[in-house]
Design an enzyme around this catalytic site. Sequence first.
Site, PDB file in Angstrom:
ATOM      1  N   ASP A 156       0.998  -1.206  -0.480  1.00  0.00           N
ATOM      2  CA  ASP A 156       0.037   0.072  -0.205  1.00  0.00           C
ATOM      3  C   ASP A 156       0.706   1.005  -0.053  1.00  0.00           C
ATOM      4  O   ASP A 156       2.149   1.136   0.238  1.00  0.00           O
ATOM      5  CB  ASP A 156      -0.752  -0.153   1.101  1.00  0.00           C
ATOM      6  CG  ASP A 156      -2.143   1.488   1.334  1.00  0.00           C
ATOM      7  OD1 ASP A 156      -1.675   1.799   2.484  1.00  0.00           O
ATOM      8  OD2 ASP A 156      -2.581   2.098   0.014  1.00  0.00           O
ATOM      9  N   ASP A 200       0.136   5.178   0.901  1.00  0.00           N
ATOM     10  CA  ASP A 200      -0.425   5.922   1.823  1.00  0.00           C
ATOM     11  C   ASP A 200      -0.355   5.536   3.269  1.00  0.00           C
ATOM     12  O   ASP A 200      -0.471   4.499   3.319  1.00  0.00           O
ATOM     13  CB  ASP A 200      -1.701   7.002   2.077  1.00  0.00           C
ATOM     14  CG  ASP A 200      -2.107   7.481   0.580  1.00  0.00           C
ATOM     15  OD1 ASP A 200      -2.748   7.288   0.286  1.00  0.00           O
ATOM     16  OD2 ASP A 200      -0.728   8.565   0.414  1.00  0.00           O
TER      17      ASP A 200
END
Lengths: 308, 306
Positions: B27, B29
């Site tokens: 991922d 953020d």
Amino acid sequence: MAGKVGTRECHKIRGAQLRDLLDSKHNVLFDCDGVIWNGETVVAGAPEVVTLLKQLGKRVFFVTNNCTRPRENYVQKFSRLGFTDVAEEEIFSSAYCSAAYLRDVAKVQGKVFVIGCHGVQKELQDAGVPIVEDVSDGPDVSIYNFPLDPDVKAVLVGYDERFTFMKLAKACCYLKDSDCLFLATDPDPWHPLRGGRITPGSGSLTAALETASSRKATVIGKPSRFMYECIASQFDLDPARSLMIGDRLETDILFGANCGLDTVLTLTGVSTLEEAQEYRDSDAPEKKDFVPDYVVETIGDFLQALED
Amino acid sequence: MAASKCTRLTGSLVKQLLDSVDSVLFDCDGVIWRGDQAIPGAPDVINLLKKNGKRVFFVTNNSTKTRKMYTDKLATLGFNACEEEVFGTAYCSAMYLKTVSKIQGKVYLIGSNAMRQEIENVGIQTIGVGPDPISGVQIDWANVSLDPEVKAVVVGFDQHFSYMKLNKALQYLSVPGCLFVGTNTDTRLPLEGGKAVPGTGCLVKAVETAAQRPAQVVGKPSNFMFDCVASQFNLDPARSLMVGDRLDTDIMLGTNCGLKTLLTLTGVSTVADAVHHQTSGCPNRAGMVPDYYVDTIAELLPALQG
């Protein structure tokens, strides 16, 4: 509790039976959209029904989740559609009741950040509840950088045709403070317009803000009890002698059940007889409260019942 | 497969885990960057993984950038990455519309220019992007003119979200057969400096509520994000690792698709959150418990450098 538990049968009623029902009630609460009018078209016989009920000594109230108008505009609409004797005091809209809640129940000390149309803002102003002014943001204000008013103690969300992401972002920031109240005028996901079309309702905007803030709003409008308590605080109602008439099972009829009132579904609006029967035939106990005691095709049927 | 769950990844376990996988999905953020700043050590982690022969992918629910824009950001922050390795929801939504929905027609799009670009890149026309303030009176809104070629409403992050857009989405969704797709249901969108604004989840929820029907959601934890990567790169889930900061999206996706999962604590979720899910006894929540956790992915460096 009034309303015979277990006998909510969505029983179609007219004529003498309807007369007997009305005779047993002192207070008649009408929803508006889909019951006494649809848009700018009056439901045939509605003005005459209201006049007749009052002549028979009954008290009549109008309980609507529609927060798009302040009460004084509702008075004008009643007059425009042929109702000759409806007073402002008899009209209870979710906007009016939200203002009353903030002022008299929550007794909010500070300002209210409002996501709401003119109708909502006007009711707050009329009630003397200070609101954050709805001014356009300057050029250096963006969703990444906006000022907050330190005096905000409550957020109220209602139908707002000028809803923007920025309002959502600001409201979400205010709601980070758990002492900041979170109110919604009503839960309606959509409102019917003429010709079978619909438009997004307060409920859809409230859902956005609940998701953003991870908080649940206190909902003032039907089916919550508060609108009834608002009327009762001014007019001393006996639930056993009060009747709720509406067109939406999930708001009006559930509202009636929550307040201990007998309920009548009228078929000139949103919900159908089939939907009512589905709730009646469901095994889930909580669905029983969506079942109306009685059903009429239209409140115009009251005329024949009352004139007989 | 880890014998127990939610284990701190430390010591020899790090090398053991890395040796057991061929592909690592990150991922973005809260994992490799925060806003416009790389998590310290993160670029080295990614670059060393690749040097060690691992394949690396970037899987993000953020729909505001195209693959090209993500690649540029990755390069700016010192990550060796190419477009093919990036799977954001703008790109994945376009792939979903093309390969799953197979729509023949236009999309009414509540979303960013990036979404518009990705969807138009796969040959699907969009309308609706940009500001759309209210005009006219209420009765006009139900009668707003609808483009008959629109076959789907797609909702992604849109800072120009307005009542009028919500209304148009509702009018289109009232046409029988119109599809309803949402990029993701994250409730907040992280910005630089640790700030956040309401996320796409709020906008999707508004449309779902008005239309009284659920959206088909493309983003994590929906399997589609992994399927999109796997179909292009032939991944073996058992030899793949999902690294994320959110239990309800990243870790859930990893578990659902049979990957190993690693929680990093530089973002949203905490170890306490994970333990709560673990001890809840609720089967729906078991999928949100990661196999391992680290304070930051920089903790992988010693094993990679050794």
